[in-house]
Motif scaffolding. Structure first.
Motif, PDB file in Angstrom:
ATOM      1  N   ARG A  94     -12.959  -2.196 -95.711  1.00  0.00           N
ATOM      2  CA  ARG A  94     -14.108  -1.498 -95.117  1.00  0.00           C
ATOM      3  C   ARG A  94     -13.785  -0.020 -94.910  1.00  0.00           C
ATOM      4  O   ARG A  94     -14.655   0.836 -95.070  1.00  0.00           O
ATOM      5  N   ILE A  95     -12.537   0.282 -94.585  1.00  0.00           N
ATOM      6  CA  ILE A  95     -12.123   1.687 -94.459  1.00  0.00           C
ATOM      7  C   ILE A  95     -12.247   2.389 -95.801  1.00  0.00           C
ATOM      8  O   ILE A  95     -12.679   3.544 -95.897  1.00  0.00           O
ATOM      9  N   ALA A  96     -11.876   1.672 -96.863  1.00  0.00           N
ATOM     10  CA  ALA A  96     -11.924   2.260 -98.204  1.00  0.00           C
ATOM     11  C   ALA A  96     -13.343   2.576 -98.649  1.00  0.00           C
ATOM     12  O   ALA A  96     -13.543   3.372 -99.576  1.00  0.00           O
ATOM     13  N   ALA A  97     -14.333   1.982 -97.996  1.00  0.00           N
ATOM     14  CA  ALA A  97     -15.731   2.311 -98.322  1.00  0.00           C
ATOM     15  C   ALA A  97     -16.100   3.706 -97.847  1.00  0.00           C
ATOM     16  O   ALA A  97     -17.042   4.312 -98.370  1.00  0.00           O
ATOM     17  N   ALA A  98     -15.344   4.225 -96.870  1.00  0.00           N
ATOM     18  CA  ALA A  98     -15.639   5.556 -96.332  1.00  0.00           C
ATOM     19  C   ALA A  98     -14.610   6.603 -96.746  1.00  0.00           C
ATOM     20  O   ALA A  98     -14.933   7.784 -96.878  1.00  0.00           O
ATOM     21  N   ALA A  99     -13.370   6.173 -96.949  1.00  0.00           N
ATOM     22  CA  ALA A  99     -12.290   7.105 -97.287  1.00  0.00           C
ATOM     23  C   ALA A  99     -11.974   7.035 -98.780  1.00  0.00           C
ATOM     24  O   ALA A  99     -12.198   6.018 -99.436  1.00  0.00           O
ATOM     25  N   ASP A 100     -11.448   8.129 -99.308  1.00  0.00           N
ATOM     26  CA  ASP A 100     -11.027   8.127-100.710  1.00  0.00           C
ATOM     27  C   ASP A 100      -9.699   7.397-100.889  1.00  0.00           C
ATOM     28  O   ASP A 100      -9.506   6.665-101.863  1.00  0.00           O
ATOM     29  N   TYR A 101      -8.781   7.618 -99.955  1.00  0.00           N
ATOM     30  CA  TYR A 101      -7.450   7.025-100.033  1.00  0.00           C
ATOM     31  C   TYR A 101      -7.143   6.308 -98.719  1.00  0.00           C
ATOM     32  O   TYR A 101      -7.321   6.880 -97.642  1.00  0.00           O
ATOM     33  N   VAL A 102      -6.681   5.075 -98.815  1.00  0.00           N
ATOM     34  CA  VAL A 102      -6.244   4.314 -97.647  1.00  0.00           C
ATOM     35  C   VAL A 102      -4.776   3.954 -97.861  1.00  0.00           C
ATOM     36  O   VAL A 102      -4.435   3.252 -98.817  1.00  0.00           O
ATOM     37  N   LEU A 103      -3.922   4.458 -96.991  1.00  0.00           N
ATOM     38  CA  LEU A 103      -2.487   4.221 -97.079  1.00  0.00           C
ATOM     39  C   LEU A 103      -2.087   3.268 -95.959  1.00  0.00           C
ATOM     40  O   LEU A 103      -2.319   3.556 -94.784  1.00  0.00           O
ATOM     41  N   VAL A 104      -1.497   2.137 -96.328  1.00  0.00           N
ATOM     42  CA  VAL A 104      -1.232   1.075 -95.362  1.00  0.00           C
ATOM     43  C   VAL A 104       0.261   0.773 -95.295  1.00  0.00           C
ATOM     44  O   VAL A 104       0.874   0.396 -96.302  1.00  0.00           O
ATOM     45  N   GLU A 105       0.839   0.948 -94.114  1.00  0.00           N
ATOM     46  CA  GLU A 105       2.202   0.473 -93.897  1.00  0.00           C
ATOM     47  C   GLU A 105       2.098  -1.026 -93.633  1.00  0.00           C
ATOM     48  O   GLU A 105       1.644  -1.453 -92.577  1.00  0.00           O
ATOM     49  N   ALA A 106       2.531  -1.818 -94.595  1.00  0.00           N
ATOM     50  CA  ALA A 106       2.235  -3.251 -94.598  1.00  0.00           C
ATOM     51  C   ALA A 106       3.464  -4.117 -94.380  1.00  0.00           C
ATOM     52  O   ALA A 106       3.494  -5.278 -94.790  1.00  0.00           O
ATOM     53  N   ASP A 107       4.468  -3.568 -93.709  1.00  0.00           N
ATOM     54  CA  ASP A 107       5.721  -4.282 -93.549  1.00  0.00           C
ATOM     55  C   ASP A 107       6.487  -3.659 -92.388  1.00  0.00           C
ATOM     56  O   ASP A 107       6.199  -2.529 -91.970  1.00  0.00           O
TER      57      ASP A 107
END
Length: 234
Positions: A94-107
């Motif tokens: 859902r964030i990616a629907a508004a932002a161009d780039y979504v960077l996720v620290e996933a660990d």
């Protein structure tokens, strides 16, 4: 060359996993990509709130959209224990629907340079088009129990006791058996010796590998993809 160019970061969701510099990598990429579009940093685990970015916990896309109109780069998260942030209320998709780039620290790696993963790890969000695995070169030469988060799991993967020193060859066994990440970035490769160990590791892996120093702002491509050569941070 920028880190984002070296890693071929495209619009959408990028997940960072492993150890040895995920947070630094995320904010380096965020700084670069904010020149190109709207960027949101977040986590699926826990991170410290950054001092250099606005921190928000938007509940709906219109609220996020209006926030990004004011701030081209921000961090999203839900306040958690010990002053940390956990996953935001809005999903990365859902964030990616508004932002161009979504960077996720996933660990999470408890500050250690290397990590082995249990069955429920890493927490890679749905819709991630790229997963970047980080390894810290400072772990080479140290005992598994001192260099690796989840050392028992690492020993299961490699068949060695926890006092065994981590070598590129040993680490390659664990990485290949886990099969996580689309490409590898070896951080903390700040000396000729560390870079040589990084090259040994790269030669044993089937995925693209880059190495360098995120703190020092230099990096190089160790495998035949993208543009090669050590490049200063732009």
């Amino acid at each position: 060359m920028t880190l984002s160019s070296l890693l071929s970061i495209r619009p959408g969701i990028t997940a960072l996993i492993g150890g040895g510099g995920k947070t630094t990598a995320m904010y380096t990429l965020a700084r670069e990509l904010s020149r190109l579009g709207r960027v949101v940093c977040c986590t699926t685990t826990h991170i410290r709130p950054p001092a250099h970015l606005p921190v928000r916990n938007c509940l709906q896309e219109p609220e996020l959209d209006s926030t990004l109109a004011r701030h081209s780069c921000l961090c999203m998260g839900t306040p958690a224990a010990d002053g940390k942030l956990t996953a935001p209320r809005l999903s990365p998709a859902r964030i990616a629907a508004a932002a161009d780039y979504v960077l996720v620290e996933a660990d999470g790696a408890r500050g250690l340079p290397m990590k082995a993963h249990l069955a429920h790890e890493p927490v890679i969000p749905a819709g991630s088009y790229q997963v970047i695995l980080l390894v810290g070169a400072s772990g080479f030469g140290k005992a598994v129990q001192a260099a690796v988060h989840r050392p028992d799991r690492f020993c299961q993967l490699t068949g060695v006791p926890p006092g065994t020193a981590v070598t590129p060859e040993l680490l390659s066994v664990a990485l290949r058996r886990e099969g996580l990440g689309d490409q590898l970035f070896i951080n903390q490769a700040e000396t000729a010796g560390a870079m040589e160990q990084a090259r040994r590791l790269a030669a044993l892996l089937p995925c693209p590998v880059c190495a360098g120093s995120l703190q020092g702002g230099s990096w190089t491509c160790l495998s035949s993809f993208g543009a090669a050569g050590t490049s200063p941070q732009a």
